[in-house]
Write a protein that holds these residues in place. Structure first.
Motif, short mmCIF file in Angstrom:
data_model
loop_
_atom_site.label_atom_id
_atom_site.label_comp_id
_atom_site.label_asym_id
_atom_site.label_seq_id
_atom_site.Cartn_x
_atom_site.Cartn_y
_atom_site.Cartn_z
N THR A 152 -18.15 -12.80 -11.83
CA THR A 152 -18.61 -13.93 -11.02
C THR A 152 -19.23 -13.54 -9.68
N SER A 153 -19.40 -12.25 -9.43
CA SER A 153 -19.87 -11.82 -8.11
C SER A 153 -21.34 -11.44 -8.11
N LEU A 154 -21.88 -11.39 -6.93
CA LEU A 154 -23.25 -10.97 -6.68
C LEU A 154 -23.47 -9.54 -7.18
N ALA A 155 -24.65 -9.27 -7.68
CA ALA A 155 -24.98 -7.91 -8.11
C ALA A 155 -24.77 -6.94 -6.96
N GLY A 156 -24.19 -5.80 -7.25
CA GLY A 156 -23.92 -4.81 -6.22
C GLY A 156 -22.61 -5.02 -5.49
N SER A 157 -21.83 -6.02 -5.91
CA SER A 157 -20.54 -6.27 -5.25
C SER A 157 -19.58 -5.12 -5.49
N VAL A 158 -18.60 -5.03 -4.61
CA VAL A 158 -17.67 -3.90 -4.59
C VAL A 158 -16.27 -4.37 -4.96
N LEU A 159 -15.59 -3.61 -5.81
CA LEU A 159 -14.19 -3.88 -6.12
C LEU A 159 -13.30 -3.05 -5.20
N TRP A 160 -12.34 -3.70 -4.59
CA TRP A 160 -11.45 -3.07 -3.60
C TRP A 160 -10.11 -2.75 -4.25
N CYS A 161 -9.62 -1.55 -3.96
CA CYS A 161 -8.31 -1.12 -4.46
C CYS A 161 -7.50 -0.58 -3.29
N ASP A 162 -6.32 -1.17 -3.05
CA ASP A 162 -5.37 -0.60 -2.08
C ASP A 162 -4.62 0.51 -2.80
N VAL A 163 -4.89 1.75 -2.43
CA VAL A 163 -4.30 2.90 -3.13
C VAL A 163 -2.89 3.17 -2.61
N GLN A 164 -1.94 3.24 -3.55
CA GLN A 164 -0.58 3.66 -3.23
C GLN A 164 -0.25 4.87 -4.12
N LEU A 165 0.62 5.73 -3.63
CA LEU A 165 1.00 6.94 -4.38
C LEU A 165 2.38 6.79 -4.98
N THR A 166 2.52 7.25 -6.21
CA THR A 166 3.81 7.26 -6.89
C THR A 166 4.57 8.54 -6.54
N LYS A 167 5.77 8.65 -7.05
CA LYS A 167 6.60 9.82 -6.77
C LYS A 167 5.96 11.10 -7.26
N ASP A 168 5.17 10.99 -8.33
CA ASP A 168 4.50 12.18 -8.86
C ASP A 168 3.08 12.33 -8.33
N GLY A 169 2.77 11.63 -7.19
CA GLY A 169 1.50 11.85 -6.50
C GLY A 169 0.29 11.24 -7.16
N LEU A 170 0.49 10.27 -8.04
CA LEU A 170 -0.64 9.62 -8.71
C LEU A 170 -0.96 8.30 -8.01
N GLY A 171 -2.22 7.93 -8.07
CA GLY A 171 -2.68 6.75 -7.34
C GLY A 171 -2.72 5.50 -8.19
N ILE A 172 -2.12 4.42 -7.68
CA ILE A 172 -2.19 3.12 -8.34
C ILE A 172 -2.89 2.13 -7.40
N CYS A 173 -3.44 1.09 -7.99
CA CYS A 173 -4.02 0.01 -7.20
C CYS A 173 -2.95 -1.06 -7.05
N PHE A 174 -2.45 -1.20 -5.85
CA PHE A 174 -1.37 -2.15 -5.57
C PHE A 174 -1.46 -2.56 -4.10
N PRO A 175 -1.25 -3.84 -3.79
CA PRO A 175 -1.56 -4.31 -2.43
C PRO A 175 -0.59 -3.90 -1.34
N ASP A 176 0.55 -3.24 -1.69
CA ASP A 176 1.55 -2.99 -0.66
C ASP A 176 2.37 -1.75 -1.00
N LEU A 177 2.98 -1.15 0.03
CA LEU A 177 3.91 -0.05 -0.17
C LEU A 177 5.11 -0.49 -1.00
N GLU A 178 5.55 -1.72 -0.79
CA GLU A 178 6.74 -2.24 -1.44
C GLU A 178 6.35 -2.94 -2.74
N LEU A 179 6.84 -2.40 -3.82
CA LEU A 179 6.49 -2.93 -5.14
C LEU A 179 7.04 -4.34 -5.36
N ASN A 180 8.17 -4.65 -4.73
CA ASN A 180 8.77 -5.97 -4.95
C ASN A 180 7.95 -7.10 -4.36
#
Length: 817
Positions: free
Chosen positions: A64-92
């Motif tokens: 539904t977005s304009l051509a060239g629009s950007v998807l935003w990901c808040d990167v958080q790191l797991t215990k094994d150093g892998l990156g997830i897209c999640f809006p906060d440090l606190e998973l709950n």
């Protein structure tokens, strides 16, 4: 010497860069740094509807977005150093983690504050990929219907499953991860080998020092994020407000800045706009792009925008003075439409204090009527001079007047026959006129016909706040502005306008007014139309008469040639052919409710009726009410955006007019640039009824609804209007006028009837209790007078009287209400 030479070269290069940018911008309508249209950045995808960073959120944002629009990901790191897209440090905060790992809660200092929760650093990725751990909404005021369906995504998941055109990674807590021996910079460098990263942002200066030069010449753009002005940046230990004063320093490690809206358009303590700052111009001079955060359709915005998110976007991207380079939004569909469809269409983006000049460009007009509801009643008290003047200024095609009658038969405009609903009358000495009239309402009210026109003119109008329960208010600074105007003045105002095509005069309660008040509202309207020149065809504005009572319209048809509009108040699912034929005998158009076009249940659109199609097939234009800007007035399908809702009714149902309390929003839609194209962009396509409901968690589906009734000819037929009863003239009652009162009066109060009858003795006691200077004497007791109230009602079998007890010797008597 070498240092001064380098500095001089830097200055020259900067001047050349600015000159090049200015040359580009002079050829573009956009006042961004590059001269290109502002970027739409979808925060966590379409996070205003679906859980942040979920698969459907990213998917809908892309669709539904304009051509060239950007998807935003808040990167958080797991215990094994892998990156997830999640809006906060606190998973709950945005997942069901606590239900499946109830014993893994911990406490950590975050930016100097001890915080308790389920942190990403305590879970391996395989723990989070557990089939039972799902994403939920992070903002509790949003719908829970999509909770518990989608799994947490890795950065790689988003790129492989969604394939974003542009991808923005935000690193909010690099220092926190470093304290726990996790390297965000290492993850990003590693991920960049398989993931295309276009932008990286962070509020920490040290993070940019870590990654400087590690992505190569074609690496991502770096954007420094500003938090609250009084908050401290951890690396420099300076407030973000102080860093803002040294943008050349920011330019040494970033090509852009991301700031809250208030950095550019601040608000006063009452939520009204203050004059804009010079931040955008200053940043552009320093060669920095400016991105703005905090855009969301379902939060309170400045009152200046009249609850219209499109107006807010336009004030940042198309105000005549500057354009920001991008907007970070939870509702990218609205940002996209604002930029591509409504920018540069020649209309001011904001109101109430900031005047912006907009470029005028060619645009295509959509053919439907914008009809006001009590004027621009979302901005000023309804049916006042200011509400009507603003409706005309905002581009309404039709302004409306709901005609009410004063006690002496003066027709005037008021949204309700009960003045308590539209004025401050209950806070005046006239509050004693409150009564219950079962024919009108089971609640008490102060009715227009209980007051004289001078008394009504003295009242202070009050703005309508239909969503007070949600703590949503309309224009509080001007909630009591404007004046109540007569029908005559309304008609003259309309005739002086060069932009209006019609006026809509609404007439109700004619039966009661004729039978009980001796007032003929039909005659009063026709007489006023004649007096103001509308009957002889010399006015430029067309008249339409509206009513829910078919007999009223029949009466107008017999006595005039004005167009008539039949209003169906009920929610209907169908309409019979015989009902349509009956309507055509006395009406030229029909008004129906929004839910009679797109029915909904539990705030989700469930389908579409054929009512509009059937009426239009019979050559009856269809106008729909009521359109409001407040997002709580709309089903979730419209994405908390009044423009999406209007678009669906116009292009998806083909209605002929919108009846709205916010004419500016509908009038701007008519100038929509996107609808004149060969291919309609996705952000200007109508919603598909029921499609959103199909994505709801099955356990949260609303219960099945009984179908709405069909409207038949029995619903149309009304008995003819009764003749006007002769109203007894106002009489003055003095102590010598006991002859008016006879035995066997039925005594009753404003609060109900008394079943017993008064004796002559009772009446004498009542009369004797009214001293010349007092309302009721202190000698009066409850046993003596059944109703010791300020207003006494006395009725005979033939005539009804109401005695108002006031100071002085005069007691008014007239027909009971």
């Amino acid at each position: 010497m070498r240092a001064s030479t380098i500095l001089l070269c830097g200055v020259v290069l900067m001047q050349l860069f600015v000159a090049h940018i200015n040359a580009q911008r002079s050829k573009s309508p956009w006042q961004t740094l590059s001269g290109d249209a502002p970027l739409v950045i979808a925060r966590g995808g379409f996070s205003g509807l679906f859980p942040d960073s979920s698969l459907p959120a990213y998917d809908l944002a892309k669709q539904t977005s304009l051509a060239g629009s950007v998807l935003w990901c808040d990167v958080q790191l797991t215990k094994d150093g892998l990156g997830i897209c999640f809006p906060d440090l606190e998973l709950n905060n945005a997942s069901t983690i606590e239900y499946f790992y109830p014993n893994r809660q911990k406490s950590y200092p975050v930016n100097g504050v001890t915080t308790q929760g389920w942190f990403t650093i305590d879970f391996f990725l395989r723990d989070l990929k557990n089939a039972s751990c799902k994403l939920i909404r992070g903002i509790l005021s949003r719908s829970e219907k999509f909770d518990g369906i989608n799994a947490i995504l890795t950065v790689q998941d988003v790129t492989t499953q969604i394939k974003p055109e542009s991808f923005w990674l935000n690193v909010q807590h690099d220092a926190f991860y470093a304290q726990h021996n996790l390297s965000m910079s290492s993850f990003l460098i590693s991920a960049s080998r398989t993931v295309s990263i276009d932008y990286i942002s962070s509020p920490e200066v040290n993070f940019f020092r870590k990654i400087a030069g590690r992505f190569g010449r074609k690496g991502p753009s770096f954007v420094f994020q500003f938090l609250g002005k009084e908050e401290f940046e951890p690396t420099t230990n300076r407030t973000y407000g102080s860093i803002l004063s040294n943008l050349t320093y920011v330019k040494t490690f970033a090509s852009g800045i991301l700031v809250p809206k208030s950095y550019i358009l601040p608000l006063d303590d009452k939520q009204y706009l203050l004059p804009p700052t010079s931040l955008v111009q200053d940043a552009h001079k320093a060669g920095l792009q400016v991105y703005v955060s905090g855009f969301s359709n379902d939060v309170d915005i400045a009152y200046n925008y009249s609850s219209d998110p499109v107006s807010e976007y336009l004030s940042f991207v198309d105000n005549g003075d500057f354009s920001v380079d991008g907007v970070l939004s939870d509702f990218p569909i609205t940002a996209s439409a604002s930029i591509d469809c409504f920018s540069h269409i020649g209309r001011n983006a904001t109101k109430h204090g900031i005047d912006f000049i907009i470029y005028v460009m060619v645009h295509v007009s959509v053919d439907f009527l914008v009809i006001s509801k009590n004027g621009a009643s979302g901005d000023y008290p309804g049916c006042t001079d200011l509400a009507y003047e603003k409706a005309i200024k905002d581009g309404a095609d039709v302004i409306d007047c709901s005609v009410q009658m004063s006690s002496e038969g003066k027709p005037f405009c008021s949204s309700s026959i009960d003045l308590e609903k539209s004025t401050m009358v209950s806070q005046t000495s006239l509050s004693s006129r409150s009564i219950i009239i079962p024919e009108i309402s089971s609640d008490s009210g102060i009715y227009t016909f209980s007051l004289t026109w001078p008394e009504i003119q003295s009242l202070t109008p009050a703005i309508s706040n239909p969503y007070r329960a949600y703590s949503m208010f309309r224009n509080p600074n001007e909630k009591n502005f404007g004046r109540i105007i007569s029908l005559s003045k309304f008609l003259k105002l309309a005739n002086n306008s060069t932009s209006l095509s019609s006026v809509l005069i609404s007439v109700e309660n004619a039966v009661y007014l004729r039978e009980k008040q001796g007032l003929d509202v039909v005659k009063a309207v026709l007489d006023t139309l004649t007096e103001t020149g509308y009957s002889d065809g010399t006015t430029r504005t067309k008249i339409m008469i509206q009513s829910t009572n078919s007999s009223i319209l029949v009466d107008f048809k017999k006595k005039s040639k004005f167009e008539t509009v039949y209003k169906v108040e009920e929610k209907i699912g169908d309409i019979s052919d015989s009902a349509i034929e009956d309507i055509k005998k006395f009406a030229n158009a029909v008004v129906i409710t929004k839910s009679s076009v797109f029915p909904y249940a539990d705030a989700f659109v469930t389908g579409k009726t054929n009512v509009v199609e059937k009426l239009q097939k019979a050559k009856l234009p269809v106008y729909v009410e009521l359109f409001q800007n407040e997002f709580v007035s709309q089903p979730f399908d419209y994405f908390s955006d009044a423009t999406v809702e209007i678009n669906t009714y116009i292009t998806g149902a083909g209605i002929n007019g919108t009846i709205t309390e916010f004419p500016l929003t509908a009038a701007r839609y008519k100038r929509n640039q996107c609808l004149g194209r060969k291919e309609t962009p996705p952000y200007m396509s109508p919603i598909q009824p029921g499609s959103l409901l199909s994505l709801v968690n099955p356990t949260s589906l609303p219960p099945a609804q009984a179908p709405s009734p069909s409207f038949t000819d029995d619903d149309v037929t009304e008995p003819p209007l009764p003749p006007v009863t002769t109203k007894s003239p106002n009489l003055i009652f003095t102590d010598d006028d006991e002859s008016y009162l006879i035995q066997n009066f039925l005594c009753f109060s404003s609060f109900g009837f008394d079943s017993r009858r008064c004796s002559v003795r009772d009446l004498i006691i009542i009369l004797s209790s009214f001293s010349p200077e007092e309302k009721i004497t202190s000698e009066t007791t409850e046993s003596d007078v059944p109703h010791s109230t300020q207003t006494l009602h006395l009725c005979t079998g033939e005539k009804n009287y109401k005695v108002i007890c006031g100071s002085g010797r005069e007691r008014r008597i007239w027909n009971c209400l």
